[in-house]
Design a protein around this motif. Structure first.
Motif, PDB file in Angstrom:
ATOM      1  N   ASN A 176      -7.647   2.194   4.239  1.00 33.67           N
ATOM      2  CA  ASN A 176      -7.665   2.684   2.863  1.00 33.67           C
ATOM      3  C   ASN A 176      -7.134   4.114   2.835  1.00 33.67           C
ATOM      4  O   ASN A 176      -7.474   4.920   3.695  1.00 33.67           O
ATOM      5  N   ILE A 177      -6.310   4.441   1.843  1.00 31.33           N
ATOM      6  CA  ILE A 177      -5.704   5.779   1.800  1.00 31.33           C
ATOM      7  C   ILE A 177      -6.729   6.882   1.559  1.00 31.33           C
ATOM      8  O   ILE A 177      -6.469   8.031   1.896  1.00 31.33           O
ATOM      9  N   LYS A 178      -7.899   6.548   1.014  1.00 35.16           N
ATOM     10  CA  LYS A 178      -8.898   7.599   0.823  1.00 35.16           C
ATOM     11  C   LYS A 178      -9.389   8.152   2.159  1.00 35.16           C
ATOM     12  O   LYS A 178      -9.859   9.275   2.225  1.00 35.16           O
ATOM     13  N   ASN A 179      -9.219   7.383   3.250  1.00 34.80           N
ATOM     14  CA  ASN A 179      -9.619   7.840   4.582  1.00 34.80           C
ATOM     15  C   ASN A 179      -8.646   8.851   5.177  1.00 34.80           C
ATOM     16  O   ASN A 179      -8.956   9.495   6.171  1.00 34.80           O
ATOM     17  N   ILE A 180      -7.476   8.965   4.580  1.00 36.23           N
ATOM     18  CA  ILE A 180      -6.467   9.901   5.093  1.00 36.23           C
ATOM     19  C   ILE A 180      -6.013  10.858   3.995  1.00 36.23           C
ATOM     20  O   ILE A 180      -4.886  11.343   3.998  1.00 36.23           O
ATOM     21  N   ALA A 181      -6.884  11.145   3.061  1.00 36.12           N
ATOM     22  CA  ALA A 181      -6.536  11.915   1.858  1.00 36.12           C
ATOM     23  C   ALA A 181      -5.993  13.305   2.151  1.00 36.12           C
ATOM     24  O   ALA A 181      -5.251  13.858   1.340  1.00 36.12           O
ATOM     25  N   ASN A 182      -6.292  13.894   3.286  1.00 34.38           N
ATOM     26  CA  ASN A 182      -5.822  15.251   3.601  1.00 34.38           C
ATOM     27  C   ASN A 182      -4.476  15.263   4.305  1.00 34.38           C
ATOM     28  O   ASN A 182      -3.998  16.324   4.700  1.00 34.38           O
ATOM     29  N   ASN A 183      -3.861  14.118   4.477  1.00 38.07           N
ATOM     30  CA  ASN A 183      -2.621  14.006   5.228  1.00 38.07           C
ATOM     31  C   ASN A 183      -1.426  13.773   4.308  1.00 38.07           C
ATOM     32  O   ASN A 183      -1.560  13.810   3.088  1.00 38.07           O
TER      33      ASN A 183
ATOM     34  N   LEU B  71       8.382  14.069   1.872  1.00 37.77           N
ATOM     35  CA  LEU B  71       7.056  14.318   2.418  1.00 37.77           C
ATOM     36  C   LEU B  71       6.119  14.337   1.214  1.00 37.77           C
ATOM     37  O   LEU B  71       6.245  15.180   0.334  1.00 37.77           O
ATOM     38  N   ILE B  72       5.203  13.379   1.165  1.00 40.88           N
ATOM     39  CA  ILE B  72       4.345  13.198   0.002  1.00 40.88           C
ATOM     40  C   ILE B  72       2.888  13.327   0.412  1.00 40.88           C
ATOM     41  O   ILE B  72       2.439  12.647   1.337  1.00 40.88           O
ATOM     42  N   ALA B  73       2.157  14.183  -0.266  1.00 41.74           N
ATOM     43  CA  ALA B  73       0.729  14.343   0.018  1.00 41.74           C
ATOM     44  C   ALA B  73      -0.003  13.071  -0.397  1.00 41.74           C
ATOM     45  O   ALA B  73       0.197  12.556  -1.494  1.00 41.74           O
ATOM     46  N   VAL B  74      -0.852  12.571   0.499  1.00 42.25           N
ATOM     47  CA  VAL B  74      -1.640  11.378   0.188  1.00 42.25           C
ATOM     48  C   VAL B  74      -2.530  11.646  -1.024  1.00 42.25           C
ATOM     49  O   VAL B  74      -2.722  10.764  -1.868  1.00 42.25           O
ATOM     50  N   SER B  75      -3.012  12.866  -1.149  1.00 42.77           N
ATOM     51  CA  SER B  75      -3.856  13.213  -2.309  1.00 42.77           C
ATOM     52  C   SER B  75      -3.086  13.046  -3.621  1.00 42.77           C
ATOM     53  O   SER B  75      -3.669  12.680  -4.646  1.00 42.77           O
ATOM     54  N   ASP B  76      -1.774  13.282  -3.608  1.00 45.42           N
ATOM     55  CA  ASP B  76      -0.955  13.061  -4.812  1.00 45.42           C
ATOM     56  C   ASP B  76      -0.858  11.573  -5.150  1.00 45.42           C
ATOM     57  O   ASP B  76      -0.894  11.189  -6.319  1.00 45.42           O
ATOM     58  N   VAL B  77      -0.734  10.747  -4.118  1.00 48.36           N
ATOM     59  CA  VAL B  77      -0.695   9.295  -4.340  1.00 48.36           C
ATOM     60  C   VAL B  77      -2.024   8.832  -4.922  1.00 48.36           C
ATOM     61  O   VAL B  77      -2.061   8.046  -5.870  1.00 48.36           O
ATOM     62  N   ILE B  78      -3.125   9.354  -4.378  1.00 44.93           N
ATOM     63  CA  ILE B  78      -4.455   8.999  -4.883  1.00 44.93           C
ATOM     64  C   ILE B  78      -4.604   9.424  -6.348  1.00 44.93           C
ATOM     65  O   ILE B  78      -5.121   8.668  -7.172  1.00 44.93           O
ATOM     66  N   ALA B  79      -4.112  10.609  -6.676  1.00 46.05           N
ATOM     67  CA  ALA B  79      -4.200  11.095  -8.059  1.00 46.05           C
ATOM     68  C   ALA B  79      -3.407  10.210  -9.017  1.00 46.05           C
ATOM     69  O   ALA B  79      -3.819   9.990 -10.154  1.00 46.05           O
TER      70      ALA B  79
ATOM     71  N   ARG C 119      -2.342   6.852  -8.334  1.00 46.83           N
ATOM     72  CA  ARG C 119      -2.598   5.406  -8.230  1.00 46.83           C
ATOM     73  C   ARG C 119      -4.048   5.027  -7.957  1.00 46.83           C
ATOM     74  O   ARG C 119      -4.381   3.850  -7.966  1.00 46.83           O
ATOM     75  N   GLY C 120      -4.896   6.010  -7.651  1.00 46.17           N
ATOM     76  CA  GLY C 120      -6.290   5.700  -7.327  1.00 46.17           C
ATOM     77  C   GLY C 120      -6.497   5.565  -5.833  1.00 46.17           C
ATOM     78  O   GLY C 120      -5.550   5.368  -5.074  1.00 46.17           O
ATOM     79  N   GLU C 121      -7.737   5.652  -5.427  1.00 45.17           N
ATOM     80  CA  GLU C 121      -8.039   5.657  -3.990  1.00 45.17           C
ATOM     81  C   GLU C 121      -8.258   4.269  -3.401  1.00 45.17           C
ATOM     82  O   GLU C 121      -8.361   4.108  -2.192  1.00 45.17           O
ATOM     83  N   GLU C 122      -8.305   3.248  -4.236  1.00 48.73           N
ATOM     84  CA  GLU C 122      -8.517   1.891  -3.726  1.00 48.73           C
ATOM     85  C   GLU C 122      -7.181   1.214  -3.411  1.00 48.73           C
ATOM     86  O   GLU C 122      -6.833   0.182  -3.943  1.00 48.73           O
ATOM     87  N   MET C 123      -6.442   1.826  -2.515  1.00 47.08           N
ATOM     88  CA  MET C 123      -5.137   1.338  -2.121  1.00 47.08           C
ATOM     89  C   MET C 123      -5.053   1.419  -0.602  1.00 47.08           C
ATOM     90  O   MET C 123      -5.633   2.312   0.011  1.00 47.08           O
ATOM     91  N   TYR C 124      -4.335   0.497   0.004  1.00 42.85           N
ATOM     92  CA  TYR C 124      -4.164   0.507   1.448  1.00 42.85           C
ATOM     93  C   TYR C 124      -2.794   1.082   1.804  1.00 42.85           C
ATOM     94  O   TYR C 124      -1.876   1.084   0.989  1.00 42.85           O
ATOM     95  N   ILE C 125      -2.681   1.545   3.031  1.00 36.74           N
ATOM     96  CA  ILE C 125      -1.438   2.171   3.480  1.00 36.74           C
ATOM     97  C   ILE C 125      -0.258   1.221   3.330  1.00 36.74           C
ATOM     98  O   ILE C 125       0.809   1.617   2.856  1.00 36.74           O
ATOM     99  N   ASP C 126      -0.428  -0.049   3.721  1.00 36.73           N
ATOM    100  CA  ASP C 126       0.694  -0.981   3.601  1.00 36.73           C
ATOM    101  C   ASP C 126       1.081  -1.222   2.135  1.00 36.73           C
ATOM    102  O   ASP C 126       2.243  -1.471   1.824  1.00 36.73           O
ATOM    103  N   ASP C 127       0.124  -1.107   1.204  1.00 41.25           N
ATOM    104  CA  ASP C 127       0.443  -1.215  -0.228  1.00 41.25           C
ATOM    105  C   ASP C 127       1.350  -0.068  -0.662  1.00 41.25           C
ATOM    106  O   ASP C 127       2.292  -0.271  -1.435  1.00 41.25           O
ATOM    107  N   VAL C 128       1.056   1.126  -0.174  1.00 42.47           N
ATOM    108  CA  VAL C 128       1.871   2.293  -0.510  1.00 42.47           C
ATOM    109  C   VAL C 128       3.292   2.081  -0.006  1.00 42.47           C
ATOM    110  O   VAL C 128       4.273   2.309  -0.722  1.00 42.47           O
ATOM    111  N   GLU C 129       3.416   1.612   1.229  1.00 39.80           N
ATOM    112  CA  GLU C 129       4.744   1.398   1.805  1.00 39.80           C
ATOM    113  C   GLU C 129       5.530   0.347   1.015  1.00 39.80           C
ATOM    114  O   GLU C 129       6.731   0.513   0.770  1.00 39.80           O
ATOM    115  N   LEU C 130       4.883  -0.701   0.597  1.00 43.07           N
ATOM    116  CA  LEU C 130       5.566  -1.768  -0.151  1.00 43.07           C
ATOM    117  C   LEU C 130       5.927  -1.353  -1.572  1.00 43.07           C
ATOM    118  O   LEU C 130       6.940  -1.791  -2.120  1.00 43.07           O
TER     119      LEU C 130
END
Length: 90
Positions: A9-16, A29-37, A39-50
């Protein structure tokens, strides 16, 4: 840099950051915290890549490289580097 765990889950790597290189050559280079802001924190890394889309060529999920860049603890990395310099100098 760390190995990508697809089902993490991307919330586990929010500082990266995600480092992404599109097939068109565009890099970002995209801050994971920006993605969370956005799209929300209930997303998986492979979802972000796709679902990620290149802002230059508009390709979706077509990347040469998709990495997680660990941010922080610079002082620990530097300490390890200093110790390696002292090995063999004794």
């Amino acid at each position: 840099m760390r190995i990508k765990q697809e089902h993490e889950n991307i919330k586990n790597i929010a500082n990266n950051h995600f480092s992404i290189q599109c097939i068109c050559g565009h890099q970002a280079l995209i801050a994971v915290s920006d993605v969370i802001a956005m799209r929300g924190e209930e997303m998986y890394i492979d979802d972000v890549e796709l679902k990620a889309r290149c802002t230059r060529c508009k390709s979706k999920g077509m990347f040469e490289q998709f990495q997680i860049i660990h941010v922080g603890n610079f002082h620990l990395a530097r300490l390890g580097s200093e110790q390696n310099k002292n090995v063999g100098n004794g």
